[in-house]
Write a protein that holds these residues in place. Structure first.
Motif, PDB file in Angstrom:
ATOM      1  N   ASP A 100      28.280  35.727  42.866  1.00 51.78           N
ATOM      2  CA  ASP A 100      29.041  36.288  41.750  1.00 51.78           C
ATOM      3  C   ASP A 100      30.338  36.941  42.226  1.00 51.78           C
ATOM      4  O   ASP A 100      31.402  36.760  41.618  1.00 51.78           O
ATOM      5  CB  ASP A 100      28.203  37.327  41.010  1.00 51.78           C
ATOM      6  N   PHE A 101      30.247  37.711  43.302  1.00 52.86           N
ATOM      7  CA  PHE A 101      31.433  38.427  43.777  1.00 52.86           C
ATOM      8  C   PHE A 101      32.445  37.447  44.373  1.00 52.86           C
ATOM      9  O   PHE A 101      33.658  37.616  44.194  1.00 52.86           O
ATOM     10  CB  PHE A 101      31.046  39.504  44.792  1.00 52.86           C
ATOM     11  N   TYR A 108      34.266  35.968  41.467  1.00 50.31           N
ATOM     12  CA  TYR A 108      35.217  36.936  40.904  1.00 50.31           C
ATOM     13  C   TYR A 108      36.498  36.986  41.732  1.00 50.31           C
ATOM     14  O   TYR A 108      37.612  36.988  41.194  1.00 50.31           O
ATOM     15  CB  TYR A 108      34.573  38.321  40.844  1.00 50.31           C
ATOM     16  N   LEU A 109      36.347  37.024  43.060  1.00 52.39           N
ATOM     17  CA  LEU A 109      37.513  37.096  43.937  1.00 52.39           C
ATOM     18  C   LEU A 109      38.245  35.763  44.038  1.00 52.39           C
ATOM     19  O   LEU A 109      39.457  35.737  44.310  1.00 52.39           O
ATOM     20  CB  LEU A 109      37.088  37.523  45.344  1.00 52.39           C
ATOM     21  N   PRO A 165      38.951  46.102  44.891  1.00 47.04           N
ATOM     22  CA  PRO A 165      38.519  45.331  43.721  1.00 47.04           C
ATOM     23  C   PRO A 165      39.417  45.579  42.511  1.00 47.04           C
ATOM     24  O   PRO A 165      39.656  46.719  42.125  1.00 47.04           O
ATOM     25  CB  PRO A 165      37.097  45.858  43.476  1.00 47.04           C
ATOM     26  N   SER A 225      43.379  37.376  44.103  1.00 48.21           N
ATOM     27  CA  SER A 225      42.699  38.649  44.297  1.00 48.21           C
ATOM     28  C   SER A 225      42.751  39.080  45.749  1.00 48.21           C
ATOM     29  O   SER A 225      42.704  38.239  46.670  1.00 48.21           O
ATOM     30  CB  SER A 225      41.235  38.538  43.862  1.00 48.21           C
ATOM     31  N   ARG A 278      25.583  43.256  40.259  1.00 44.56           N
ATOM     32  CA  ARG A 278      25.815  42.123  39.368  1.00 44.56           C
ATOM     33  C   ARG A 278      26.166  42.605  37.962  1.00 44.56           C
ATOM     34  O   ARG A 278      27.055  42.044  37.299  1.00 44.56           O
ATOM     35  CB  ARG A 278      24.588  41.218  39.335  1.00 44.56           C
ATOM     36  N   LEU A 326      29.749  44.200  38.077  1.00 43.18           N
ATOM     37  CA  LEU A 326      30.818  43.219  38.213  1.00 43.18           C
ATOM     38  C   LEU A 326      31.254  42.690  36.852  1.00 43.18           C
ATOM     39  O   LEU A 326      32.452  42.477  36.597  1.00 43.18           O
ATOM     40  CB  LEU A 326      30.357  42.077  39.114  1.00 43.18           C
ATOM     41  N   ALA A 327      30.295  42.511  35.957  1.00 45.77           N
ATOM     42  CA  ALA A 327      30.634  42.018  34.616  1.00 45.77           C
ATOM     43  C   ALA A 327      31.467  43.037  33.842  1.00 45.77           C
ATOM     44  O   ALA A 327      32.275  42.665  32.987  1.00 45.77           O
ATOM     45  CB  ALA A 327      29.352  41.685  33.854  1.00 45.77           C
ATOM     46  N   PRO A 337      36.293  44.156  34.757  1.00 44.52           N
ATOM     47  CA  PRO A 337      37.589  43.900  34.103  1.00 44.52           C
ATOM     48  C   PRO A 337      37.933  44.923  33.020  1.00 44.52           C
ATOM     49  O   PRO A 337      39.080  45.367  32.915  1.00 44.52           O
ATOM     50  CB  PRO A 337      37.426  42.483  33.545  1.00 44.52           C
TER      51      PRO A 337
END
Length: 401
Positions: free
Chosen positions: A57-58, A61-62, A176, A184, A265, A268-269, A272
């Motif tokens: 997941d991370f 994202y990156l 982050p 990113s 997890r 992270l959602a 943003p």
């Protein structure tokens, strides 16, 4: 370094809560407690399937090729430096305006820190300050830092140091949410190290990660985070797995748990949305504090840069007295950072010449003040911070006049 000493979780127990403004409050995503409960009842709580999912997941994202989750950013830095396989005592460039853990990682890896000064506007090393430090030695590696969330230009700094990118370890503890030229922070890195400490933009409580484009480095970090073992418990006890393992290098106990990864997890959602809140709070600070006598707003070259705004750092005169006044009024603040060159242990290790080689750092460090900045900081709380800081500085201006 928090200035909420003597308070419980930043709370002044004798002051009405409505008057108090903490320096930082960790945010947690909706439903995170229920997800942790699911993990607790799953039968697997240490490094296992949730860690593997968090890594995927991370990385997504990156926009990074690979992420390896570890116990902390400090551990990530040490693991990456060890993976460079440099001769003992090799010189490694590092900002002096950094957290002590970043320099401890260099020392624990058996290497020698070489201090780099910062640019007065951005508070991160520039090509000129890196080149000046490199001229004092022949660096074999460099640790960069995204101070306050400002993503440094890693390729430019590597060129200034005379180093290949694969000799640069990026301290992206504040990273982050940051980006440069649409990518990113850490997305294209040989080794970028992230923090999920309680005060960070994506808090887990503790935890860290390494993002890398190098599969060999990823394998080395993955093994070294668990004593150097060739297989972790999850792989050994999967159906068809074997209890046998090998130790290929002397490692650390620096793994992330499934409990931490489950929190990560969910966090992270939500990241943003939290970043949007930070940006709006920064806009309000900029507008309210502009032109205040004696105060220098965070200066940054934002051409092609997305700042993560982990910190909102201003520079003010009589900083320590202002901190005391704000603390008395119930406003928490912090200082990032006490320079490495000012610390007793490092002064003894590095010597006076090395510690005297960062004059800009020495000057600005006496003026730096980090103001409250976190998702959930209310407009009323922010207005109180601005009002108290404005009053403190105007009184000093009047006395000086």
């Amino acid at each position: 370094m928090s200035h909420d000493a003597g308070k419980q979780n930043g709370r002044d127990v004798d002051r009405p809560s409505g008057d108090r403004v903490p320096f930082a409050v960790p945010s947690f995503a909706d439903g995170v407690a229920e997800r942790v409960t699911e993990t607790l009842t799953s039968g697997w709580v240490t490094t296992g399937p949730q860690v593997a999912e968090f890594e995927r997941d991370f990385a997504a994202y990156l926009g990074a090729e690979t992420v390896v989750a570890v116990a902390s950013c400090t551990a990530a830095l040490e693991l990456c430096l060890r993976a460079l396989d440099l001769p003992p005592g090799s010189p490694v460039l590092t900002p002096s305006l950094t957290f002590c853990g970043a320099v401890n990682a260099i020392l624990h890896a058996g290497l020698r820190p070489v201090l780099v000064d910062v640019d007065e506007d951005t508070l991160v090393p520039s090509e000129a300050t890196v080149a000046e430090a490199a001229a004092r030695t022949r660096p074999l590696a460099m640790v960069t830092q995204n101070q306050a969330g400002y993503p440094v230009d890693v390729p430019a700094l590597a060129r200034a140091a005379g180093l290949d990118r694969n000799r640069v370890v990026e301290d992206a503890a504040h990273g982050p949410g940051a980006a440069r030229d649409g990518r990113s922070a850490g997305a294209d890195s040989h080794a970028a190290c992230f923090s999920f400490y309680a005060t960070k933009n994506m808090p887990i409580g503790e935890g860290g990660a390494v993002a890398t484009t190098d599969p060999d480095l990823a394998d080395r970090v993955r093994s070294t985070r668990l004593h150097g073992m060739s297989k972790d418990s999850w792989k050994r006890y999967l159906p068809g797995g074997s209890w046998r393992y090998d130790v290929r290098n002397v490692g650390l106990k620096a793994n992330m748990t499934d409990i931490q990864a489950t929190i990560g997890r969910a966090q992270l959602a939500a990241l943003p949305g939290w970043q949007d809140e930070r940006a709006e709070l920064v806009r309000r600070y900029d507008e309210a504090l502009a032109g205040l006598p004696g105060l220098v707003l965070p200066q940054r070259n934002l051409d092609g840069v997305t700042h993560a705004w982990h910190l909102y750092q201003v520079r003010i005169p009589d900083r320590d007295a202002v901190i005391a006044e704000l603390t008395e009024a119930g406003v928490g603040t912090s200082v990032h950072f006490i320079p490495i060159s000012h610390m007793t242990e490092y002064r003894g290790l590095l010597g006076p010449d090395e510690c005297g080689a960062v004059p800009v750092t020495d000057r600005v460090a006496e003026e730096l003040l980090s103001l409250p900045l976190f998702p959930g900081l209310t407009g009323a709380q922010q207005d109180r911070v601005v009002s108290l800081l404005t009053g403190a500085l105007r009184r000093r201006t009047a006395l000086a006049g």
